[in-house]
Design a protein around this motif. Structure first.
Motif, PDB file in Angstrom:
ATOM      1  N   PRO A 289       0.794  -1.241   0.000  1.00  0.00           N
ATOM      2  CA  PRO A 289       0.000   0.000   0.000  1.00  0.00           C
ATOM      3  C   PRO A 289       0.819   1.281   0.000  1.00  0.00           C
ATOM      4  O   PRO A 289       0.401   2.289  -0.559  1.00  0.00           O
ATOM      5  N   GLY A 290       1.994   1.278   0.607  1.00  0.00           N
ATOM      6  CA  GLY A 290       2.774   2.506   0.693  1.00  0.00           C
ATOM      7  C   GLY A 290       3.750   2.738  -0.440  1.00  0.00           C
ATOM      8  O   GLY A 290       4.495   3.725  -0.424  1.00  0.00           O
ATOM      9  N   THR A 291       3.760   1.878  -1.452  1.00  0.00           N
ATOM     10  CA  THR A 291       4.791   1.958  -2.490  1.00  0.00           C
ATOM     11  C   THR A 291       4.741   3.272  -3.255  1.00  0.00           C
ATOM     12  O   THR A 291       5.749   3.984  -3.379  1.00  0.00           O
ATOM     13  N   VAL A 292       3.585   3.602  -3.784  1.00  0.00           N
ATOM     14  CA  VAL A 292       3.464   4.829  -4.576  1.00  0.00           C
ATOM     15  C   VAL A 292       3.737   6.049  -3.705  1.00  0.00           C
ATOM     16  O   VAL A 292       4.447   6.978  -4.110  1.00  0.00           O
ATOM     17  N   ASP A 299      11.262  10.966  -4.321  1.00  0.00           N
ATOM     18  CA  ASP A 299      11.716  11.710  -5.508  1.00  0.00           C
ATOM     19  C   ASP A 299      10.492  12.238  -6.250  1.00  0.00           C
ATOM     20  O   ASP A 299      10.099  11.712  -7.287  1.00  0.00           O
ATOM     21  N   PRO A 300       9.864  13.305  -5.736  1.00  0.00           N
ATOM     22  CA  PRO A 300       8.594  13.774  -6.298  1.00  0.00           C
ATOM     23  C   PRO A 300       8.749  14.345  -7.706  1.00  0.00           C
ATOM     24  O   PRO A 300       9.783  14.922  -8.039  1.00  0.00           O
ATOM     25  N   PRO A 301       7.724  14.191  -8.538  1.00  0.00           N
ATOM     26  CA  PRO A 301       7.785  14.717  -9.909  1.00  0.00           C
ATOM     27  C   PRO A 301       7.702  16.227  -9.986  1.00  0.00           C
ATOM     28  O   PRO A 301       8.118  16.815 -10.978  1.00  0.00           O
ATOM     29  N   VAL A 302       7.140  16.875  -8.975  1.00  0.00           N
ATOM     30  CA  VAL A 302       7.150  18.337  -8.875  1.00  0.00           C
ATOM     31  C   VAL A 302       8.040  18.696  -7.692  1.00  0.00           C
ATOM     32  O   VAL A 302       7.743  18.340  -6.557  1.00  0.00           O
ATOM     33  N   VAL A 326       7.964  33.524  -2.837  1.00  0.00           N
ATOM     34  CA  VAL A 326       8.403  32.483  -1.912  1.00  0.00           C
ATOM     35  C   VAL A 326       8.291  31.142  -2.635  1.00  0.00           C
ATOM     36  O   VAL A 326       7.210  30.772  -3.100  1.00  0.00           O
ATOM     37  N   VAL A 327       9.411  30.435  -2.748  1.00  0.00           N
ATOM     38  CA  VAL A 327       9.452  29.160  -3.469  1.00  0.00           C
ATOM     39  C   VAL A 327       9.608  28.037  -2.455  1.00  0.00           C
ATOM     40  O   VAL A 327      10.599  27.976  -1.717  1.00  0.00           O
ATOM     41  N   ALA A 328       8.624  27.157  -2.394  1.00  0.00           N
ATOM     42  CA  ALA A 328       8.633  26.023  -1.468  1.00  0.00           C
ATOM     43  C   ALA A 328       9.232  24.813  -2.177  1.00  0.00           C
ATOM     44  O   ALA A 328       8.706  24.358  -3.199  1.00  0.00           O
ATOM     45  N   LEU A 329      10.340  24.301  -1.644  1.00  0.00           N
ATOM     46  CA  LEU A 329      11.036  23.165  -2.248  1.00  0.00           C
ATOM     47  C   LEU A 329      10.446  21.868  -1.706  1.00  0.00           C
ATOM     48  O   LEU A 329      10.844  21.379  -0.640  1.00  0.00           O
ATOM     49  N   LEU A 330       9.474  21.308  -2.430  1.00  0.00           N
ATOM     50  CA  LEU A 330       8.816  20.080  -1.994  1.00  0.00           C
ATOM     51  C   LEU A 330       9.812  18.928  -1.913  1.00  0.00           C
ATOM     52  O   LEU A 330       9.741  18.098  -1.000  1.00  0.00           O
ATOM     53  N   GLY A 331      10.729  18.875  -2.882  1.00  0.00           N
ATOM     54  CA  GLY A 331      11.711  17.801  -2.883  1.00  0.00           C
ATOM     55  C   GLY A 331      12.597  17.829  -1.661  1.00  0.00           C
ATOM     56  O   GLY A 331      12.974  16.785  -1.117  1.00  0.00           O
ATOM     57  N   SER A 332      12.956  19.023  -1.199  1.00  0.00           N
ATOM     58  CA  SER A 332      13.761  19.148   0.014  1.00  0.00           C
ATOM     59  C   SER A 332      12.941  18.810   1.255  1.00  0.00           C
ATOM     60  O   SER A 332      13.401  18.080   2.145  1.00  0.00           O
ATOM     61  N   GLY A 357       4.337  15.365  -1.893  1.00  0.00           N
ATOM     62  CA  GLY A 357       4.412  15.111  -3.325  1.00  0.00           C
ATOM     63  C   GLY A 357       3.241  15.663  -4.111  1.00  0.00           C
ATOM     64  O   GLY A 357       3.372  15.982  -5.292  1.00  0.00           O
ATOM     65  N   PHE A 358       2.086  15.782  -3.463  1.00  0.00           N
ATOM     66  CA  PHE A 358       0.900  16.362  -4.103  1.00  0.00           C
ATOM     67  C   PHE A 358       0.612  17.774  -3.606  1.00  0.00           C
ATOM     68  O   PHE A 358      -0.462  18.317  -3.854  1.00  0.00           O
ATOM     69  N   GLY A 359       1.552  18.376  -2.901  1.00  0.00           N
ATOM     70  CA  GLY A 359       1.333  19.710  -2.370  1.00  0.00           C
ATOM     71  C   GLY A 359       0.555  19.660  -1.072  1.00  0.00           C
ATOM     72  O   GLY A 359       0.485  18.630  -0.384  1.00  0.00           O
ATOM     73  N   LEU A 360      -0.067  20.803  -0.729  1.00  0.00           N
ATOM     74  CA  LEU A 360      -0.791  20.931   0.529  1.00  0.00           C
ATOM     75  C   LEU A 360      -1.698  22.149   0.441  1.00  0.00           C
ATOM     76  O   LEU A 360      -1.460  23.045  -0.373  1.00  0.00           O
ATOM     77  N   GLY A 361      -2.702  22.193   1.291  1.00  0.00           N
ATOM     78  CA  GLY A 361      -3.575  23.360   1.340  1.00  0.00           C
ATOM     79  C   GLY A 361      -4.611  23.352   0.231  1.00  0.00           C
ATOM     80  O   GLY A 361      -4.940  22.308  -0.340  1.00  0.00           O
ATOM     81  N   ILE A 362      -5.129  24.537  -0.113  1.00  0.00           N
ATOM     82  CA  ILE A 362      -6.217  24.605  -1.089  1.00  0.00           C
ATOM     83  C   ILE A 362      -5.771  24.175  -2.476  1.00  0.00           C
ATOM     84  O   ILE A 362      -6.604  23.832  -3.324  1.00  0.00           O
ATOM     85  N   HIS A 363      -4.449  24.191  -2.746  1.00  0.00           N
ATOM     86  CA  HIS A 363      -3.942  23.777  -4.050  1.00  0.00           C
ATOM     87  C   HIS A 363      -3.421  22.341  -4.039  1.00  0.00           C
ATOM     88  O   HIS A 363      -2.687  21.948  -4.943  1.00  0.00           O
ATOM     89  N   TYR A 364      -3.798  21.575  -3.009  1.00  0.00           N
ATOM     90  CA  TYR A 364      -3.484  20.146  -3.021  1.00  0.00           C
ATOM     91  C   TYR A 364      -4.001  19.556  -4.331  1.00  0.00           C
ATOM     92  O   TYR A 364      -5.105  19.870  -4.787  1.00  0.00           O
TER      93      TYR A 364
END
Length: 422
Positions: A289-292, A299-302, A326-332, A357-364
């Motif tokens: 279940p946790g693979t994806v 290593d997120p695609p965004v 303000v640039v949020a580094l999701l990969g970091s 990996g899918f972001g967060l908040g209203i723009h999830y």
């Protein structure tokens, strides 16, 4: 990038090795300057890069930050999206993308689309998604040294989203070609010059003409697809323009295909580097279940998303003035050891504890449920359909892009086959 010091951070101008594996770069900044005042162009806004998990979460979930540069600057004439003013067709398409909208327009459009990406709808799509994966693998099989991006990872999500939108199969290759051209206008690929803007402008014109014709064709018709849903909503009084429908269709097509393409290609690379895990996943009836989720975290695609400061505020140790970028580094953030123990280890049994990996908040990510289904079905199809997937040689070329991050080319050479020419 230099390792002895911490120069002004930027998402442009990385060398090939760092693009392919940016995490040591992120780690140096995260450990020394988890919020970093970065390089800003002449006359451009002050820019801050956020590397730590907690601060990225704060930026993405706070109403002090948003997507509209005009609101942030207080200048109604400011450029609303990162597209130069002379590329009018491209700007008209992009400024109607859900990802660039704030409430109330964002709320209205997201509510309208949400039902089409619900778990029940996606569950009904799974047999069609599996059929598409199987058909692509059948076409890939005869090739002695297949390019996994060109032959599978890229067309797979285009075919899926096209079915959802109700686009005829004969148009799929054309849609993929224009989606790639549009993505070349990415701010990190363009390096501040014209870059891919002329090609993206031409693609935007093609897309606008195509989807306007599709809108006209669906008036008074009920084809049961997402495009028809948007047309009927507009005709029923929803606050949605034809330009809004066009922009939404293009956004779903481009964002949905680029992210899944990158995920699949990078997942294959990660598993080829870990043959024991690859063999374990191949022999399992279903992916754990946790693979994806773990592959997305690892290593997120965004890799990065941008917000604008709507108020004077504080991020980390920095005072951030209204109007700053303000640039949020999701990969970091996804590799922050303060949030994820042993963050550089790929552990598919790790609890899926709110990676970004899918972001967060209203723009999830609106299409997260569909993206998970594509990732799971596509990856399992590759594991089952290419028994030599973990063997042989490979040639990898990454896009010069630190936002939509992934290979543009992944040529796999089965054991015993001659290596392809570069």
């Amino acid at each position: 990038m230099p390792s002895a010091t911490l120069p002004r951070f930027d998402l442009k101008g990385w060398d090939r090795e760092d693009i392919a594996h940016p995490y040591p770069v992120y780690r140096r900044y995260r450990e020394s300057a988890p919020v970093h005042r970065g390089a800003s162009g002449a006359g451009g806004p002050e820019t801050f890069y956020v590397f730590s998990y907690d601060e990225v979460v704060r930026v993405l979930s706070s109403t002090r930050f948003g997507r509209d540069a005009r609101v942030a600057s207080g200048d109604a004439d400011a450029v609303p999206v990162p597209v130069p003013a002379e590329y009018r067709a491209l700007r008209a398409v992009v400024e109607n993308w859900l990802v660039f909208l704030d409430p109330p327009r964002h709320t209205e459009l997201r509510s309208l689309l949400a039902s089409e990406f619900s778990p029940s709808v996606v569950a009904g799509l799974r047999p069609r998604i599996a059929r598409i994966a199987h058909e692509l693998l059948e076409r890939l099989a005869p090739h002695r040294a297949p390019d996994l991006v060109e032959g599978f990872a890229a067309p797979f999500p285009v075919l899926v989203i096209s079915e959802l939108l109700g686009i005829p199969r004969e148009h799929h290759a054309w849609l993929r070609e224009n989606a790639v051209a549009l993505q070349e206008a990415s701010t990190t690929r363009s390096r501040g010059g014209t870059g891919g803007y002329p090609g993206a402008e031409a693609a935007a014109r093609e897309f606008a003409g195509y989807f306007r014709r599709e809108v006209r064709a669906r008036r008074g018709d009920d084809r049961g697809d997402l495009l028809t849903l948007l047309v009927r909503a507009r005709d029923g009084g929803a606050p949605l323009t034809v330009d809004g429908i066009v922009g939404t269709c293009v956004h779903l097509l481009t964002a949905g295909h680029e992210t899944t393409t990158n995920f699949l290609a990078k997942a294959v690379l990660a598993l080829r580097a870990r043959p024991h895990l690859l063999d374990e996943l191949r022999t399992a009836p279903e992916l754990p279940p946790g693979t994806v989720e773990e592959l997305l975290r690892h290593d997120p695609p965004v890799q990065a998303v941008t917000r604008w400061a709507y108020d004077d505020t504080r991020v980390g140790d920095h005072e951030v003035a209204r109007g700053s970028r303000v640039v949020a580094l999701l990969g970091s953030a996804n590799r922050d050891p303060a949030r994820f123990p042993r963050p550089d280890v790929l552990d598919v049994r790790r609890p899926a504890d709110r990676h970004l990996g899918f972001g967060l908040g209203i723009h999830y990510c609106l299409g997260a449920t569909l993206a998970r289904a594509e990732a799971e079905i596509g990856l399992k199809a590759l594991l089952n359909g290419l028994p030599w997937l973990g063997e042989g040689g490979q040639q990898v070329d990454y896009a010069d892009d630190m936002v939509f991050h992934g290979p543009t080319r992944l040529v796999l050479t089965p054991p015993g086959a001659p290596s392809p020419l570069p």
